[in-house]
Design a protein around this motif. Structure first.
Motif, PDB file in Angstrom:
ATOM      1  N   GLU A 289      42.688  30.835  44.749  1.00  0.00           N
ATOM      2  CA  GLU A 289      43.110  32.007  45.520  1.00  0.00           C
ATOM      3  C   GLU A 289      44.626  32.174  45.507  1.00  0.00           C
ATOM      4  OE1 GLU A 289      42.135  34.188  49.798  1.00  0.00           O
ATOM      5  OE2 GLU A 289      41.233  32.233  49.313  1.00  0.00           O
ATOM      6  N   HIS A 294      42.654  37.841  44.905  1.00  0.00           N
ATOM      7  CA  HIS A 294      41.356  38.502  45.047  1.00  0.00           C
ATOM      8  C   HIS A 294      40.191  37.546  44.810  1.00  0.00           C
ATOM      9  CE1 HIS A 294      42.421  38.759  40.775  1.00  0.00           C
ATOM     10  NE2 HIS A 294      41.119  38.682  40.540  1.00  0.00           N
ATOM     11  N   LEU A 295      40.478  36.354  44.245  1.00  0.00           N
ATOM     12  CA  LEU A 295      39.424  35.363  44.019  1.00  0.00           C
ATOM     13  C   LEU A 295      39.287  34.485  45.262  1.00  0.00           C
ATOM     14  CD1 LEU A 295      40.089  34.348  40.294  1.00  0.00           C
ATOM     15  CD2 LEU A 295      38.410  35.970  41.190  1.00  0.00           C
ATOM     16  N   THR A 296      38.741  35.088  46.308  1.00  0.00           N
ATOM     17  CA  THR A 296      38.553  34.383  47.569  1.00  0.00           C
ATOM     18  C   THR A 296      37.453  33.330  47.416  1.00  0.00           C
ATOM     19  OG1 THR A 296      36.916  36.003  48.280  1.00  0.00           O
ATOM     20  CG2 THR A 296      39.219  36.437  48.857  1.00  0.00           C
ATOM     21  N   GLU A 298      34.771  33.102  49.043  1.00  0.00           N
ATOM     22  CA  GLU A 298      33.461  33.754  49.067  1.00  0.00           C
ATOM     23  C   GLU A 298      33.089  34.291  47.682  1.00  0.00           C
ATOM     24  OE1 GLU A 298      35.927  34.259  51.232  1.00  0.00           O
ATOM     25  OE2 GLU A 298      35.013  33.108  52.876  1.00  0.00           O
ATOM     26  N   ARG A 299      34.054  34.909  47.001  1.00  0.00           N
ATOM     27  CA  ARG A 299      33.773  35.449  45.663  1.00  0.00           C
ATOM     28  C   ARG A 299      33.509  34.328  44.674  1.00  0.00           C
ATOM     29  NH1 ARG A 299      37.929  40.269  45.931  1.00  0.00           N
ATOM     30  NH2 ARG A 299      36.502  42.037  46.140  1.00  0.00           N
ATOM     31  N   LEU A 302      30.090  33.012  44.979  1.00  0.00           N
ATOM     32  CA  LEU A 302      29.118  33.900  44.335  1.00  0.00           C
ATOM     33  C   LEU A 302      29.065  33.618  42.835  1.00  0.00           C
ATOM     34  CD1 LEU A 302      29.805  37.369  46.043  1.00  0.00           C
ATOM     35  CD2 LEU A 302      27.744  35.966  46.270  1.00  0.00           C
ATOM     36  N   LEU A 315      30.436  41.627  38.788  1.00  0.00           N
ATOM     37  CA  LEU A 315      30.979  41.386  40.125  1.00  0.00           C
ATOM     38  C   LEU A 315      32.386  41.945  40.273  1.00  0.00           C
ATOM     39  CD1 LEU A 315      30.748  39.943  42.920  1.00  0.00           C
ATOM     40  CD2 LEU A 315      31.667  37.895  41.806  1.00  0.00           C
ATOM     41  N   PHE A 316      33.154  41.925  39.155  1.00  0.00           N
ATOM     42  CA  PHE A 316      34.558  42.315  39.224  1.00  0.00           C
ATOM     43  C   PHE A 316      34.863  43.656  38.555  1.00  0.00           C
ATOM     44  CE2 PHE A 316      34.563  37.638  39.418  1.00  0.00           C
ATOM     45  CZ  PHE A 316      35.268  37.449  40.598  1.00  0.00           C
TER      46      PHE A 316
END
Length: 324
Positions: A289, A294-296, A298-299, A302, A315-316
Motif C-alpha cells: 500500500e 490504491h492497493l489496500t 482489502e483489495r 481479493l 478488478l482494476f
C-alpha cells in the motif's frame, strides 16, 4: 520421505539438474544430495530423472508431477513458518523484493524510507535483475515480491497488480537541435543515434514497436539496464537518450534537456506481485500500500483468492492509475 529430500529435489530443478550447483545453493555437499535423491527414488519406486552416467539429463514424466507436489508442500511449510512468526511478533521479520534498476533507483527509495521508519525490525532486501531473473526469484520463493513492467508473460504464475503508469522522455544535451522543435515526432528522433535500455528492460519492447509501426529503423548505438549509465553516454555525445520520465532529476540532470515523448510511445504499467498461495504478513500488505496506495489490504486479499490474470485485470479495469 523427508522435507529435506524435497528441498534437495526442488533445488536440483532450480539449478538446471546440476547437483553440484544445487549443493552450493543449499550450503551442503554434492554426495549428500546424490545419496538423498537415490533414497527418495528407492522409497517412491520410480526414477525422477533420466541419467547419462552420473549426470541428470531430464525430468521424467512422473518426476514432473512429483516435483510439482513437492514444491506445493514446501510452499505450505514456508507459510506455516511465516504464520507462526506473524503471531510471535507481527513487526519483526524479513521482506525481499526483486525489481529492475529503474524501480530500485527512482521509484522505491521514498517507499523504503517510510517502510523502514514504520518497521525498523524488518530486514529488507532489494535484488536487481532482468525480468526473467525477477520472475525466477519469486517463483522459487527466494524473494517475496516482484516489481516489473516488461515481459509480464514471465509472471503468469504470480498474482500481479497494477501500481502506476509511466511514460518516456527524450534526453539531449543543451543546445541539441531537437530542443528547437515545438513537438517531437518519431522521424525527428530516428534521425539521431539512440542510447536506451537493453531489450527486455523497462518498456523497451514498446519503444521498438513504435518505430516498427512507423516503418522506421532506429540506430541504437548503446544500451544499458541502468538509466544513469544511459545519461552518462548522452552527456558524452554518443546519442539521444530515451529513458523513463521518472529517471530525469531536475537537480542532478541540469545539463540535460528533457523532451516529452509521451505522445510517441505507448505508456507502461508497473506491477507488483507475489507467488499465488503465499501467506502475506501484515507488514507486507503495508509495503504494497505504501508503494501503490490504491492497493489496500482489502483489495490485495481479493487478489489472493483469484486464480487468473484476467480476474485480477477485471478488478482494476475501472481504476485510474497515477501517471509518472
Amino acid at each position: 520421505m523427508k522435507l529435506q529430500q524435497l528441498r534437495y529435489l526442488t533445488a536440483i530443478v532450480r539449478n538446471n539438474l546440476n547437483i553440484s550447483a544445487a549443493a552450493d545453493s543449499l550450503y551442503t555437499s554434492q554426495p549428500g544430495i546424490s545419496k538423498q535423491l537415490r533414497l527418495l527414488e528407492e522409497e517412491l519406486g520410480v526414477e525422477l530423472f533420466s541419467r547419462n552416467g552420473k549426470h541428470l539429463t531430464e525430468i521424467t514424466p512422473v518426476g514432473h508431477q512429483i516435483i510439482a507436489k513437492a514444491d506445493s508442500i514446501l510452499r505450505e511449510v514456508n507459510n506455516i513458518q511465516i504464520l507462526a512468526e506473524e503471531y510471535r511478533d507481527d513487526r519483526r521479520g524479513s521482506l525481499s523484493i526483486a525489481t529492475t534498476h529503474t524501480q530500485a533507483r527512482y521509484a522505491l527509495p521514498p517507499v523504503i524510507k517510510l517502510f523502514r521508519e514504520r518497521y525498523p525490525a524488518v530486514g529488507l532486501q532489494v535484488h536487481q535483475g532482468s525480468p526473467s531473473q525477477i520472475a525466477e526469484l519469486v517463483q522459487s520463493g527466494e524473494v517475496d515480491f516482484a516489481i516489473a513492467t516488461e515481459s509480464l508473460e514471465l509472471f503468469e504464475d504470480l498474482a500481479m497488480m497494477p501500481c502506476y503508469v509511466w511514460q518516456r522522455c527524450v534526453l539531449v544535451p543543451s543546445g541539441h537541435p531537437l530542443t528547437e522543435l515545438d513537438r517531437l515526432t518519431l522521424h525527428d528522433v530516428a534521425r539521431y543515434p539512440l542510447v536506451t535500455y537493453v531489450f527486455g528492460f523497462t518498456g523497451r519492447s514498446q519503444l521498438d514497436e513504435a518505430f516498427r509501426n512507423a516503418q522506421l529503423k532506429p540506430n541504437v548505438v548503446f544500451t544499458a539496464t541502468d538509466a544513469d549509465v544511459i545519461k552518462t553516454y548522452v552527456r558524452l555525445g554518443m546519442g539521444v537518450g530515451i529513458v523513463a520520465r521518472m529517471a530525469y532529476d531536475p537537480r542532478q540532470d541540469q545539463d540535460l534537456v528533457r523532451l516529452d515523448a509521451g505522445h510517441l510511445f505507448a505508456a507502461n504499467v508497473t506491477k507488483i506481485g507475489f507467488r499465488r498461495g503465499t501467506f502475506l504478513r501484515c507488514y507486507m500488505y503495508d509495503f504494497i500500500e505504501l508503494f501503490a496506495p490504491h492497493l489496500t489490504r482489502e483489495r490485495v486479499r481479493l487478489v489472493e483468492r483469484m486464480q487468473s490474470a484476467e480476474e485480477i485485470a477485471s478488478l482494476f479495469e475501472a481504476l485510474e492509475l497515477p501517471v509518472y
